[in-house]
Design a protein around this motif. Structure first.
Motif, PDB file in Angstrom:
ATOM      1  N   VAL A   7      41.184 -21.159  30.475  1.00 55.02           N
ATOM      2  CA  VAL A   7      41.682 -21.123  29.103  1.00 55.02           C
ATOM      3  C   VAL A   7      40.997 -22.212  28.293  1.00 55.02           C
ATOM      4  O   VAL A   7      40.935 -23.369  28.716  1.00 55.02           O
ATOM      5  N   ASP A  62      38.384 -16.953  29.981  1.00 56.94           N
ATOM      6  CA  ASP A  62      39.212 -15.742  29.963  1.00 56.94           C
ATOM      7  C   ASP A  62      39.997 -15.620  28.663  1.00 56.94           C
ATOM      8  O   ASP A  62      40.178 -14.531  28.127  1.00 56.94           O
ATOM      9  N   VAL A  63      40.487 -16.766  28.176  1.00 55.61           N
ATOM     10  CA  VAL A  63      41.333 -16.788  26.975  1.00 55.61           C
ATOM     11  C   VAL A  63      40.916 -17.965  26.100  1.00 55.61           C
ATOM     12  O   VAL A  63      40.721 -19.083  26.592  1.00 55.61           O
ATOM     13  N   ALA A  90      40.068 -12.522  25.326  1.00 58.02           N
ATOM     14  CA  ALA A  90      41.317 -12.556  24.564  1.00 58.02           C
ATOM     15  C   ALA A  90      41.362 -13.817  23.718  1.00 58.02           C
ATOM     16  O   ALA A  90      41.089 -14.918  24.207  1.00 58.02           O
ATOM     17  N   TRP A  91      41.713 -13.643  22.451  1.00 55.89           N
ATOM     18  CA  TRP A  91      41.860 -14.773  21.536  1.00 55.89           C
ATOM     19  C   TRP A  91      43.326 -14.890  21.142  1.00 55.89           C
ATOM     20  O   TRP A  91      43.858 -14.034  20.447  1.00 55.89           O
ATOM     21  N   VAL A  92      43.978 -15.949  21.611  1.00 60.78           N
ATOM     22  CA  VAL A  92      45.363 -16.254  21.245  1.00 60.78           C
ATOM     23  C   VAL A  92      45.300 -17.198  20.056  1.00 60.78           C
ATOM     24  O   VAL A  92      44.965 -18.385  20.207  1.00 60.78           O
ATOM     25  N   TYR A 117      45.098 -11.672  19.423  1.00 62.58           N
ATOM     26  CA  TYR A 117      46.553 -11.808  19.486  1.00 62.58           C
ATOM     27  C   TYR A 117      47.007 -12.825  18.432  1.00 62.58           C
ATOM     28  O   TYR A 117      46.603 -13.994  18.476  1.00 62.58           O
ATOM     29  N   THR A 146      46.664 -10.469  30.615  1.00 55.95           N
ATOM     30  CA  THR A 146      45.782 -11.634  30.545  1.00 55.95           C
ATOM     31  C   THR A 146      46.436 -12.784  29.794  1.00 55.95           C
ATOM     32  O   THR A 146      46.329 -13.943  30.203  1.00 55.95           O
ATOM     33  N   VAL A 147      47.108 -12.466  28.696  1.00 57.47           N
ATOM     34  CA  VAL A 147      47.662 -13.545  27.866  1.00 57.47           C
ATOM     35  C   VAL A 147      49.075 -13.952  28.279  1.00 57.47           C
ATOM     36  O   VAL A 147      49.511 -15.064  27.962  1.00 57.47           O
TER      37      VAL A 147
END
Length: 296
Positions: A7, A62-63, A90-92, A117, A146-147
């Protein structure tokens, strides 16, 4: 997919640092970047890898988790990261960026093939450090595995608001919640200021409302910060609260709603910041009631 991830945390202020720390404690590999590197350095003792650039942070991740001051800061940072971003990551996006800001960030995600996200959080320093935030999230169901480990590491609860992060459903809910928090904070400060002006013991006010519908744990907790002079380190800083208040006013204006209380809260926060209280807890807006600092 394994629930142990790499992350990348971009932004290690009050909230971002706590989130990075809890992600590392949960067993994830964490890389952190902050514009002022010295502010991120203490995280190294928690097993977080501190890097010099956003691009270094996001390479082979990954994130990506962004927790920055505002939408423009998040956009600038992601543009710096762009050369190393891998499509499908994935973009949080947890920065409180406002409705317009989220639309711009989601457009950037589409352009770079990122899974977006919209994921602001509710909570301040204490719940962030304890991993007890509430995550408000919107984004595609496919890919949530994933998130979810990220949300579980930083929060006690995740509230899903929809499957389209670009629609800003989570951000809209966050703005509504923050409008209440800011109103209560400003009102608490004004009640204390009026008590001082009228020579009323504020604890007499607390006793008066004790146990009734007007009583609030939040009122007491925030008031004690003022009464005890414990405004630093802030749970949530005056300058950030002022920024959020302006996003709330803007959202109301653009959707045909006049928000007089939010406008007043923004003005109080900005006045307190101008008086030198910007880095103190947001209840330091109390001082905006006075032309000069009141006697203790």
């Amino acid at each position: 997919m394994t629930d142990k991830l790499t992350v990348s945390v971009l932004g290690t202020g009050i909230m971002g640092a706590a989130m990075a720390r809890n992600l590392a404690r949960a067993g994830h590999t964490v890389r952190a970047w902050n514009r002022t590197r010295a502010k991120a350095e203490p995280l190294a003792a928690e097993g977080v890898q501190i890097v010099d650039t956003p691009a270094q942070a996001v390479r082979d991740t990954d994130v990506v988790l962004t927790m920055l001051y505002d939408g423009p800061a998040a956009m600038e940072t992601m543009r710096e990261a762009a050369p190393a971003l891998r499509p499908g990551v994935a973009w949080v996006q947890s920065t409180t960026a406002g409705i317009e800001g989220i639309a711009d960030l989601a457009a950037f995600a589409r352009e770079h093939g990122l899974v977006f996200y919209d994921a602001p959080v509710l909570g301040t320093r204490q719940p962030a450090e304890a991993g007890q935030l509430t995550v408000l999230a919107a984004g595609p169901a496919v890919g949530r595995d994933t998130v979810t480990p990220v949300f579980d590491a930083v929060g006690a609860r995740t509230v899903w608001t929809g499957e389209d992060g670009a629609a800003g459903g989570a951000t809209r809910l966050k703005l509504v919640a923050n409008s209440w928090v800011l109103a209560v904070t400003a009102a608490a400060g004004e009640a204390l200021a009026l008590a001082k002006a009228l020579d009323v013991d504020p604890h007499g006010f607390f006793d008066l409302v004790a146990g009734g519908p007007l009583d609030m744990g939040y009122l007491r907790a925030k008031s004690e910060l003022v009464l005890d002079g414990r405004l630093t380190p802030p749970q949530f800083a005056v300058t950030t609260a002022a920024k959020d208040a302006r996003l709330i006013v803007q959202a109301g204006t653009e959707n045909g709603v006049r928000l007089d209380v939010a406008e007043a809260a923004a003005t109080r926060m900005e006045r307190a910041a101008a008086q030198g209280h910007g880095d103190e807890d947001m209840v330091a807006a109390y001082f905006a009631s006075f032309d000069e600092k009141p006697d203790s």
